[in-house]
Design a protein around this motif. Structure first.
Motif, PDB file in Angstrom:
ATOM      1  N   TYR A 189      22.513  14.606  94.098  1.00 42.02           N
ATOM      2  CA  TYR A 189      23.754  13.915  94.799  1.00 42.02           C
ATOM      3  C   TYR A 189      23.358  13.011  95.708  1.00 42.02           C
ATOM      4  N   LYS A 190      21.995  13.305  96.648  1.00 41.99           N
ATOM      5  CA  LYS A 190      21.598  12.231  97.408  1.00 41.99           C
ATOM      6  C   LYS A 190      21.357  10.773  96.715  1.00 41.99           C
ATOM      7  N   LYS A 191      20.678  10.961  95.777  1.00 41.66           N
ATOM      8  CA  LYS A 191      20.109   9.808  94.904  1.00 41.66           C
ATOM      9  C   LYS A 191      21.241   9.193  94.612  1.00 41.66           C
ATOM     10  N   THR A 192      22.178   9.675  94.021  1.00 39.40           N
ATOM     11  CA  THR A 192      23.451   8.716  93.289  1.00 39.40           C
ATOM     12  C   THR A 192      24.347   8.204  94.397  1.00 39.40           C
ATOM     13  N   GLU A 193      24.291   8.928  95.810  1.00 37.63           N
ATOM     14  CA  GLU A 193      25.049   8.398  96.807  1.00 37.63           C
ATOM     15  C   GLU A 193      24.486   7.324  97.101  1.00 37.63           C
TER      16      GLU A 193
ATOM     17  N   ILE B  74      29.405  16.318  90.259  1.00 37.73           N
ATOM     18  CA  ILE B  74      27.945  16.959  90.766  1.00 37.73           C
ATOM     19  C   ILE B  74      28.279  17.785  91.699  1.00 37.73           C
ATOM     20  N   SER B  75      29.203  17.757  92.662  1.00 34.87           N
ATOM     21  CA  SER B  75      29.605  18.550  93.766  1.00 34.87           C
ATOM     22  C   SER B  75      30.376  19.725  93.320  1.00 34.87           C
ATOM     23  N   LEU B  76      31.197  19.581  92.359  1.00 34.60           N
ATOM     24  CA  LEU B  76      31.960  20.593  91.648  1.00 34.60           C
ATOM     25  C   LEU B  76      30.941  21.543  90.640  1.00 34.60           C
ATOM     26  N   GLY B  77      30.023  21.030  90.253  1.00 37.63           N
ATOM     27  CA  GLY B  77      29.163  21.652  89.404  1.00 37.63           C
ATOM     28  C   GLY B  77      28.287  22.558  90.471  1.00 37.63           C
TER      29      GLY B  77
ATOM     30  N   THR C 160      29.804  22.857  82.420  1.00 36.26           N
ATOM     31  CA  THR C 160      30.884  21.884  82.121  1.00 36.26           C
ATOM     32  C   THR C 160      31.030  20.532  83.079  1.00 36.26           C
ATOM     33  N   TYR C 161      30.900  20.883  84.470  1.00 35.72           N
ATOM     34  CA  TYR C 161      31.065  19.700  85.395  1.00 35.72           C
ATOM     35  C   TYR C 161      30.068  18.823  85.282  1.00 35.72           C
ATOM     36  N   LEU C 162      28.615  19.349  85.142  1.00 34.78           N
ATOM     37  CA  LEU C 162      27.415  18.804  85.177  1.00 34.78           C
ATOM     38  C   LEU C 162      27.809  18.086  83.801  1.00 34.78           C
ATOM     39  N   GLN C 163      27.903  18.447  82.837  1.00 33.29           N
ATOM     40  CA  GLN C 163      28.168  17.583  81.324  1.00 33.29           C
ATOM     41  C   GLN C 163      28.957  16.556  81.652  1.00 33.29           C
ATOM     42  N   GLU C 164      30.036  16.629  82.357  1.00 34.58           N
ATOM     43  CA  GLU C 164      31.102  15.639  82.629  1.00 34.58           C
ATOM     44  C   GLU C 164      30.419  14.561  83.568  1.00 34.58           C
ATOM     45  N   ALA C 165      29.831  14.976  84.558  1.00 34.22           N
ATOM     46  CA  ALA C 165      28.953  14.154  85.283  1.00 34.22           C
ATOM     47  C   ALA C 165      28.089  13.141  84.463  1.00 34.22           C
TER      48      ALA C 165
END
Length: 112
Positions: free
Chosen positions: A9-13, A49-52, A61-66
């Motif tokens: 999450y930090k890297k993406t942000e 990522i946050s939801l996952g 599921t959330y991470l695959q969507e991410a």
């Protein structure tokens, strides 16, 4: 675990904050098309990522969507490079960072 403690999450942000100023240099005709798509995909990537991280029952599921949003970002940046809206070196740096995030996200998916 808080989402702010997740390395992916930090890297993406950090990448989003790095890319965001470069979007101002895109032509006016692309401000509401390509730029908007890049911004939306970053926001969706961070959201998923946050939801996952917080919804354990649907984590995979959330991470695959991410991961899908991440792949879309790669295509959008290739398009921006092809249209010469960003330079070769900037594209290489962004692509490298996206690859690192992809590896981190893949490891997170496998771990869940």
């Amino acid at each position: 675990m808080s989402v702010e403690n997740l390395e992916v999450y930090k890297k993406t942000e950090q990448l989003m904050f790095r890319v965001y100023p470069a979007l101002k240099n895109f032509p006016k005709s692309e401000k509401f098309a390509l730029c908007q798509s890049i911004k939306e995909n970053f926001f969706q990537l961070l959201t998923h990522i946050s939801l996952g991280n917080s919804v354990k029952s649907k984590r995979k599921t959330y991470l695959q969507e991410a991961d899908g949003y991440l792949q879309t970002l790669k295509v959008l940046f290739r398009l921006a490079r092809f249209q010469r809206y960003i330079g070769i070196e900037f594209h290489r740096q962004i692509d490298y960072e996206l690859t690192i995030i992809n590896k981190m996200l893949s490891a997170y998916i496998k771990a869940s």
